[in-house]
Write an enzyme that holds these catalytic residues in place. Structure first.
Site, PDB file in Angstrom:
ATOM      1  N   THR A   1     -11.300   9.702   7.826  1.00 34.24           N
ATOM      2  CA  THR A   1     -11.977   8.753   8.718  1.00 34.24           C
ATOM      3  C   THR A   1     -11.010   8.309   9.813  1.00 34.24           C
ATOM      4  O   THR A   1      -9.807   8.526   9.710  1.00 34.24           O
ATOM      5  CB  THR A   1     -12.449   7.507   7.941  1.00 34.24           C
TER       6      THR A   1
ATOM      7  N   VAL B   1       1.236   5.290   6.085  1.00 33.79           N
ATOM      8  CA  VAL B   1      -0.177   5.503   6.382  1.00 33.79           C
ATOM      9  C   VAL B   1      -0.431   7.006   6.302  1.00 33.79           C
ATOM     10  O   VAL B   1       0.171   7.781   7.049  1.00 33.79           O
ATOM     11  CB  VAL B   1      -0.545   4.960   7.781  1.00 33.79           C
TER      12      VAL B   1
ATOM     13  N   ALA C   1       0.056  -1.968   5.907  1.00 35.43           N
ATOM     14  CA  ALA C   1       0.768  -1.717   7.160  1.00 35.43           C
ATOM     15  C   ALA C   1       0.338  -2.668   8.280  1.00 35.43           C
ATOM     16  O   ALA C   1       1.172  -3.105   9.072  1.00 35.43           O
ATOM     17  CB  ALA C   1       0.569  -0.261   7.592  1.00 35.43           C
TER      18      ALA C   1
ATOM     19  N   HIS D   1      -9.888   5.482  10.276  1.00 32.44           N
ATOM     20  CA  HIS D   1      -9.089   4.350   9.801  1.00 32.44           C
ATOM     21  C   HIS D   1      -7.594   4.584  10.039  1.00 32.44           C
ATOM     22  O   HIS D   1      -6.877   3.672  10.457  1.00 32.44           O
ATOM     23  CB  HIS D   1      -9.366   4.110   8.310  1.00 32.44           C
TER      24      HIS D   1
ATOM     25  N   TRP E   1       0.866  -1.188   0.000  1.00 33.07           N
ATOM     26  CA  TRP E   1       0.000   0.000   0.000  1.00 33.07           C
ATOM     27  C   TRP E   1       0.898   1.232   0.000  1.00 33.07           C
ATOM     28  O   TRP E   1       1.872   1.280   0.741  1.00 33.07           O
ATOM     29  CB  TRP E   1      -0.903  -0.019   1.231  1.00 33.07           C
TER      30      TRP E   1
END
Length: 159
Positions: free
Chosen positions: A89, A84, A61, A91, A30
């Site tokens: 949000t 990240v 992650a 998240h 990611w």
């Protein structure tokens, strides 16, 4: 691996480690354009020191902890790389908390150091600045930390 305006330590300042030392790099897919830049920074330093390494990939992650846990018995140090980026949000908070707690637990419970190379940033530019941009490459710093922790472990084992 805190951010500062100073860049990595001179290579000559790094301690000597056994020639048989081996490092695993676990990289999240990611935000790959960021994590691969971090991985390249680590590889460049490890190769300059003739340190053997292997690179593994996991989806994101959160999976870094599992990846590192599977490799603990086979390496002298493990570096995990993730990125990240804060969104709109919660998240971001859950992912950051999960990977931070997971890597902390591995470091507390096992004898192989796991180096936390996860960028937790507000935006993509913050990540780019830390992955070879104006703030240097945190991947290089993570490889430095791995070398220093291998040296530390060798010293502790001599006690």
């Amino acid at each position: 691996m805190s951010t500062s305006l100073s860049h990595s330590a001179p290579e000559s300042a790094l301690p000597a480690i056994p020639e048989t030392s081996k490092v695993a790099i676990v990289t999240a897919e990611w935000n790959a354009h960021i994590t691969e830049a971090l991985t390249k920074g680590a590889i460049d330093l490890l190769e300059s020191r003739n340190v053997e390494y292997d690179v593994y990939h996991v989806p994101g992650a959160v999976e870094l902890t599992y990846g590192a846990a599977q490799l603990l018995a086979h390496y002298d140090a493990i570096i995990v790389f993730g990125c990240v980026i804060r969104g709109g949000t919660p998240h971001f908070d859950y992912v950051c908390q999960s990977v931070t707690q997971g890597i902390t637990k591995l470091n507390a419970e096992f004898d192989t150091p796991v180096i936390f190379g996860v960028l937790t940033v507000d935006n993509e530019q913050d990540a780019l600045d830390r992955a070879g941009g104006k703030l240097g490459n945190k991947g290089t710093e993570a490889a430095e930390a791995a070398i220093k922790m291998i040296h530390f472990t060798c010293k502790v084992n001599e006690l």
